[in-house]
Scaffold this motif. Structure first.
Motif, PDB file in Angstrom:
ATOM      1  N   PRO A 115      10.005  22.481  19.418  1.00  0.00           N
ATOM      2  CA  PRO A 115       8.647  22.314  18.890  1.00  0.00           C
ATOM      3  C   PRO A 115       8.601  21.208  17.840  1.00  0.00           C
ATOM      4  O   PRO A 115       9.513  21.062  17.037  1.00  0.00           O
ATOM      5  CB  PRO A 115       8.326  23.680  18.272  1.00  0.00           C
ATOM      6  N   ASP A 116       7.515  20.458  17.858  1.00  0.00           N
ATOM      7  CA  ASP A 116       7.359  19.387  16.874  1.00  0.00           C
ATOM      8  C   ASP A 116       6.658  19.922  15.622  1.00  0.00           C
ATOM      9  O   ASP A 116       6.239  21.079  15.564  1.00  0.00           O
ATOM     10  CB  ASP A 116       6.631  18.187  17.477  1.00  0.00           C
ATOM     11  N   LEU A 117       6.535  19.066  14.629  1.00  0.00           N
ATOM     12  CA  LEU A 117       5.953  19.454  13.345  1.00  0.00           C
ATOM     13  C   LEU A 117       4.517  19.951  13.495  1.00  0.00           C
ATOM     14  O   LEU A 117       4.103  20.918  12.846  1.00  0.00           O
ATOM     15  CB  LEU A 117       6.019  18.275  12.365  1.00  0.00           C
ATOM     16  N   ASP A 118       3.743  19.316  14.371  1.00  0.00           N
ATOM     17  CA  ASP A 118       2.364  19.730  14.596  1.00  0.00           C
ATOM     18  C   ASP A 118       2.306  21.164  15.108  1.00  0.00           C
ATOM     19  O   ASP A 118       1.533  21.987  14.611  1.00  0.00           O
ATOM     20  CB  ASP A 118       1.698  18.764  15.593  1.00  0.00           C
ATOM     21  N   VAL A 119       3.130  21.493  16.091  1.00  0.00           N
ATOM     22  CA  VAL A 119       3.168  22.854  16.645  1.00  0.00           C
ATOM     23  C   VAL A 119       3.624  23.840  15.578  1.00  0.00           C
ATOM     24  O   VAL A 119       3.027  24.917  15.415  1.00  0.00           O
ATOM     25  CB  VAL A 119       4.076  22.922  17.894  1.00  0.00           C
ATOM     26  N   LEU A 120       4.674  23.486  14.846  1.00  0.00           N
ATOM     27  CA  LEU A 120       5.184  24.396  13.814  1.00  0.00           C
ATOM     28  C   LEU A 120       4.129  24.680  12.745  1.00  0.00           C
ATOM     29  O   LEU A 120       3.960  25.829  12.319  1.00  0.00           O
ATOM     30  CB  LEU A 120       6.438  23.811  13.177  1.00  0.00           C
ATOM     31  N   ALA A 121       3.413  23.651  12.315  1.00  0.00           N
ATOM     32  CA  ALA A 121       2.402  23.831  11.275  1.00  0.00           C
ATOM     33  C   ALA A 121       1.232  24.673  11.774  1.00  0.00           C
ATOM     34  O   ALA A 121       0.774  25.597  11.094  1.00  0.00           O
ATOM     35  CB  ALA A 121       1.910  22.465  10.787  1.00  0.00           C
ATOM     36  N   ARG A 122       0.743  24.356  12.956  1.00  0.00           N
ATOM     37  CA  ARG A 122      -0.373  25.129  13.500  1.00  0.00           C
ATOM     38  C   ARG A 122       0.036  26.580  13.745  1.00  0.00           C
ATOM     39  O   ARG A 122      -0.725  27.508  13.468  1.00  0.00           O
ATOM     40  CB  ARG A 122      -0.877  24.487  14.784  1.00  0.00           C
TER      41      ARG A 122
END
Length: 186
Positions: A115-122
Motif C-alpha cells: 500500500p502507498d502513503l495515500d492508501v495508508l492515510a485514507r
C-alpha cells in the motif's frame, strides 16, 4: 509524491456518524455456486488461514485457479505477526510456522502489492471512524486499520477483496459501496 493531508482528510465525508449494523446475507456479495472469471483478487488473511487449515471451500479454490490473485503486504504482515506470536515451546507451532512459510514462498513477488502513503492515510481515517462509531477498542482498532488498508488498496488497484470476514467488510461496503468484495463461508 508529497503527502496530501486535505485529500486524505476528505474521506470523512463517508462518515456514517452512527453505529452500523451488518446487513443480512442476501444483501451481501457472496460467491455463487460456481467460480467465474473476473477482476483480480486481493486476499484477506483469512483466506490463507482457511487454506492452511484445510477449511477453504472448493469454490474458493476454484476461484483462485481462474482469477489473477494478488497478495497484500498487509496480509503478509499479519501472517508474519502470527509467526512471532506462536509459542516455540508448543509442538504445533513448528507445523504452523512451516505452513505460513510455504504460503508466503508461494506468493509470486510480482503479485505482492504494497500500500502507498495515500492508501495508508485514507485507511487510517476510515479505521478511526469505524473505531469511534462501532466502539472498537484495542485489538479491534488495529484489525480495522488492516481491513481498511486492504479494502482501499483493492479499490485503488481495481481488485476485489476475497474474505469470509462478513462484518468488517460489510461495514466498509456500507461506507464505500464502490468497493468490491466477495464473501464466502467455510
Amino acid at each position: 509524491m508529497p503527502f496530501d493531508f486535505r485529500s486524505a482528510e476528505r474521506v470523512r465525508r463517508h462518515d456514517p456518524g452512527t453505529t452500523l449494523r451488518r446487513r443480512p446475507d442476501d444483501r451481501l456479495p457472496f460467491l455463487g455456486g460456481e467460480a467465474r472469471a473476473g477482476t483480480g483478487l486481493l486476499l484477506d488473511t483469512c483466506v490463507y488461514i482457511d487454506q492452511m487449515q484445510g477449511r477453504a471451500p472448493g469454490i474458493v479454490e476454484d476461484l483462485l485457479a481462474i482469477r489473477p490473485v494478488h497478495h497484500s503486504a498487509v496480509a503478509l504482515q499479519e501472517l508474519m505477526h502470527t509467526v512471532g506470536v506462536l509459542d516455540p515451546a508448543d509442538a504445533r507451532s513448528g507445523r504452523a510456522v512451516a505452513s505460513i512459510g510455504t504460503a508466503i514462498d508461494a506468493m509470486p513477488p510480482h503479485r505482492i502489492v504494497v500500500p502507498d502513503l495515500d492508501v495508508l492515510a485514507r485507511a487510517a481515517v476510515y479505521a478511526g471512524m469505524l473505531s469511534r462509531n462501532q466502539g472498537y477498542v484495542r485489538d479491534a482498532r488495529m484489525s480495522a486499520l488492516h481491513d481498511c488498508v486492504l479494502f482501499l488498496q483493492a479499490m485503488k488497484l481495481g481488485f476485489c477483496v476475497l474474505t469470509r470476514n462478513l462484518t468488517d467488510f460489510d461495514l466498509l461496503l456500507q461506507m464505500r459501496p464502490d468497493g468490491r468484495v466477495l464473501f464466502y463461508r467455510t
